[in-house]
Design a protein around this motif. Structure first.
Motif, PDB file in Angstrom:
ATOM      1  N   ILE A 149      -0.001  -5.447  -4.257  1.00 52.52           N
ATOM      2  CA  ILE A 149      -1.551  -5.531  -3.126  1.00 52.52           C
ATOM      3  C   ILE A 149      -0.721  -4.982  -1.885  1.00 52.52           C
ATOM      4  N   GLN A 150       0.270  -6.509  -1.373  1.00 56.11           N
ATOM      5  CA  GLN A 150       1.455  -5.353  -0.628  1.00 56.11           C
ATOM      6  C   GLN A 150       2.129  -4.366  -0.778  1.00 56.11           C
ATOM      7  N   LYS A 151       2.827  -4.626  -1.498  1.00 58.70           N
ATOM      8  CA  LYS A 151       3.186  -3.416  -1.893  1.00 58.70           C
ATOM      9  C   LYS A 151       2.354  -1.971  -2.244  1.00 58.70           C
ATOM     10  N   LEU A 152       1.081  -1.540  -2.715  1.00 59.42           N
ATOM     11  CA  LEU A 152       0.097  -0.899  -2.271  1.00 59.42           C
ATOM     12  C   LEU A 152       0.024  -0.392  -1.788  1.00 59.42           C
ATOM     13  N   VAL A 153       0.529  -0.805  -0.156  1.00 56.14           N
ATOM     14  CA  VAL A 153      -0.385  -1.637   1.127  1.00 56.14           C
ATOM     15  C   VAL A 153       0.912  -0.765   2.094  1.00 56.14           C
ATOM     16  N   ASP A 154       1.312  -1.092   1.417  1.00 58.63           N
ATOM     17  CA  ASP A 154       3.114  -0.458   1.614  1.00 58.63           C
ATOM     18  C   ASP A 154       3.166   0.983   1.976  1.00 58.63           C
ATOM     19  N   GLY A 155       3.185   1.200   0.364  1.00 58.24           N
ATOM     20  CA  GLY A 155       3.177   2.251   0.329  1.00 58.24           C
ATOM     21  C   GLY A 155       2.097   3.292   0.643  1.00 58.24           C
ATOM     22  N   VAL A 156       1.336   3.633   1.044  1.00 54.77           N
ATOM     23  CA  VAL A 156       0.343   4.069   2.283  1.00 54.77           C
ATOM     24  C   VAL A 156       0.622   3.806   3.213  1.00 54.77           C
ATOM     25  N   LYS A 157       0.728   3.182   3.978  1.00 49.39           N
ATOM     26  CA  LYS A 157       1.164   3.483   6.119  1.00 49.39           C
ATOM     27  C   LYS A 157       1.207   4.364   6.383  1.00 49.39           C
ATOM     28  N   ASP A 158       2.811   4.707   6.072  1.00 52.62           N
ATOM     29  CA  ASP A 158       2.984   6.557   6.499  1.00 52.62           C
ATOM     30  C   ASP A 158       1.250   7.057   6.913  1.00 52.62           C
ATOM     31  N   ASN A 159       0.923   6.789   5.819  1.00 49.20           N
ATOM     32  CA  ASN A 159      -0.632   8.098   5.874  1.00 49.20           C
ATOM     33  C   ASN A 159      -1.468   7.344   6.403  1.00 49.20           C
ATOM     34  N   VAL A 160      -1.832   5.878   6.443  1.00 49.77           N
ATOM     35  CA  VAL A 160      -2.594   5.985   7.405  1.00 49.77           C
ATOM     36  C   VAL A 160      -2.363   6.188   8.560  1.00 49.77           C
ATOM     37  N   GLU A 161      -1.462   5.814   9.001  1.00 46.94           N
ATOM     38  CA  GLU A 161      -0.805   5.769  10.414  1.00 46.94           C
ATOM     39  C   GLU A 161      -1.010   7.268  10.979  1.00 46.94           C
ATOM     40  N   ALA A 162      -0.654   8.320  10.001  1.00 40.63           N
ATOM     41  CA  ALA A 162      -1.202  10.272  10.522  1.00 40.63           C
ATOM     42  C   ALA A 162      -2.790  10.160  10.154  1.00 40.63           C
ATOM     43  N   LYS A 163      -3.464   9.539   9.563  1.00 41.76           N
ATOM     44  CA  LYS A 163      -4.653   9.750   9.434  1.00 41.76           C
ATOM     45  C   LYS A 163      -5.096   9.318  10.507  1.00 41.76           C
ATOM     46  N   THR A 164      -5.017   8.003  11.321  1.00 42.22           N
ATOM     47  CA  THR A 164      -5.808   7.049  12.402  1.00 42.22           C
ATOM     48  C   THR A 164      -5.183   8.010  13.883  1.00 42.22           C
ATOM     49  N   GLY A 165      -3.481   8.448  13.339  1.00 40.59           N
ATOM     50  CA  GLY A 165      -2.992   8.708  14.598  1.00 40.59           C
ATOM     51  C   GLY A 165      -2.570   7.264  15.370  1.00 40.59           C
ATOM     52  N   LYS A 166      -1.986   5.942  15.103  1.00 43.09           N
ATOM     53  CA  LYS A 166      -1.289   4.622  15.336  1.00 43.09           C
ATOM     54  C   LYS A 166      -0.346   4.524  14.852  1.00 43.09           C
ATOM     55  N   LYS A 167       0.234   3.475  15.358  1.00 42.16           N
ATOM     56  CA  LYS A 167       0.819   2.939  14.686  1.00 42.16           C
ATOM     57  C   LYS A 167       1.080   1.284  14.747  1.00 42.16           C
ATOM     58  N   TYR A 168       1.241   1.035  14.035  1.00 48.14           N
ATOM     59  CA  TYR A 168       0.999  -0.688  12.995  1.00 48.14           C
ATOM     60  C   TYR A 168       2.036  -1.021  13.489  1.00 48.14           C
ATOM     61  N   ASP A 169       2.287  -2.585  14.217  1.00 48.10           N
ATOM     62  CA  ASP A 169       3.206  -2.985  14.089  1.00 48.10           C
ATOM     63  C   ASP A 169       3.750  -4.058  13.111  1.00 48.10           C
ATOM     64  N   VAL A 170       2.281  -4.167  12.682  1.00 47.81           N
ATOM     65  CA  VAL A 170       1.489  -5.353  11.465  1.00 47.81           C
ATOM     66  C   VAL A 170       0.534  -5.258  10.487  1.00 47.81           C
ATOM     67  N   PHE A 171       0.973  -4.784   9.449  1.00 49.93           N
ATOM     68  CA  PHE A 171       0.435  -3.653   8.490  1.00 49.93           C
ATOM     69  C   PHE A 171       0.261  -5.019   7.410  1.00 49.93           C
ATOM     70  N   SER A 172      -0.409  -5.978   7.066  1.00 50.99           N
ATOM     71  CA  SER A 172      -0.138  -6.610   5.879  1.00 50.99           C
ATOM     72  C   SER A 172      -1.444  -7.070   5.417  1.00 50.99           C
ATOM     73  N   ALA A 173      -1.066  -6.698   4.016  1.00 52.03           N
ATOM     74  CA  ALA A 173      -2.678  -7.361   3.823  1.00 52.03           C
ATOM     75  C   ALA A 173      -3.360  -8.212   3.128  1.00 52.03           C
ATOM     76  N   LYS A 174      -4.346  -8.311   3.322  1.00 51.83           N
ATOM     77  CA  LYS A 174      -4.895 -10.304   3.568  1.00 51.83           C
ATOM     78  C   LYS A 174      -5.824 -10.430   2.612  1.00 51.83           C
ATOM     79  N   THR A 175      -6.945  -9.401   1.980  1.00 52.96           N
ATOM     80  CA  THR A 175      -7.866  -9.928   1.162  1.00 52.96           C
ATOM     81  C   THR A 175      -7.926  -8.328   0.246  1.00 52.96           C
ATOM     82  N   TYR A 176      -8.762  -8.426  -0.835  1.00 55.36           N
ATOM     83  CA  TYR A 176      -8.435  -6.801  -1.119  1.00 55.36           C
ATOM     84  C   TYR A 176     -10.147  -6.962  -3.065  1.00 55.36           C
TER      85      TYR A 176
END
Length: 91
Positions: free
Chosen positions: A18-45
């Protein structure tokens, strides 16, 4: 408890897959939210809950195609301003 058609399964703890899936979309999430995340770790799914530092969480809807259709992963939707305990629902 079995998952209902169109419903979500009970939340599970995120693992390395799951963390690999989340890592794969981090750049896209940051682009859509306009934020940079220092911590981006999957907790539950179920759809996905991602911890992005502090008490800030986002819910992600990640789609992974079957291998026979290319196996690509894409970020379909996201919700901001969530807490760890917010239920994951359809969005």
């Amino acid at each position: 408890m079995p998952m209902l058609c169109g419903g979500t399964a009970p939340p599970l703890e995120a693992d390395d897959t799951i963390q690999k899936l989340v890592d794969g979309v981090k750049d896209n999430v940051e682009a859509k939210t306009g934020k940079k995340y220092d911590v981006f770790s999957a907790k539950t799914y179920t759809s996905q809950v991602v911890h992005v530092g502090g008490d800030d969480h986002v819910h992600l809807f990640i789609h992974k195609k079957l291998p026979c259709h290319g196996g690509e992963t894409s970020l379909e939707k996201l919700q901001e301003s969530k807490s760890l305990h917010d239920p994951i629902g359809h969005f």
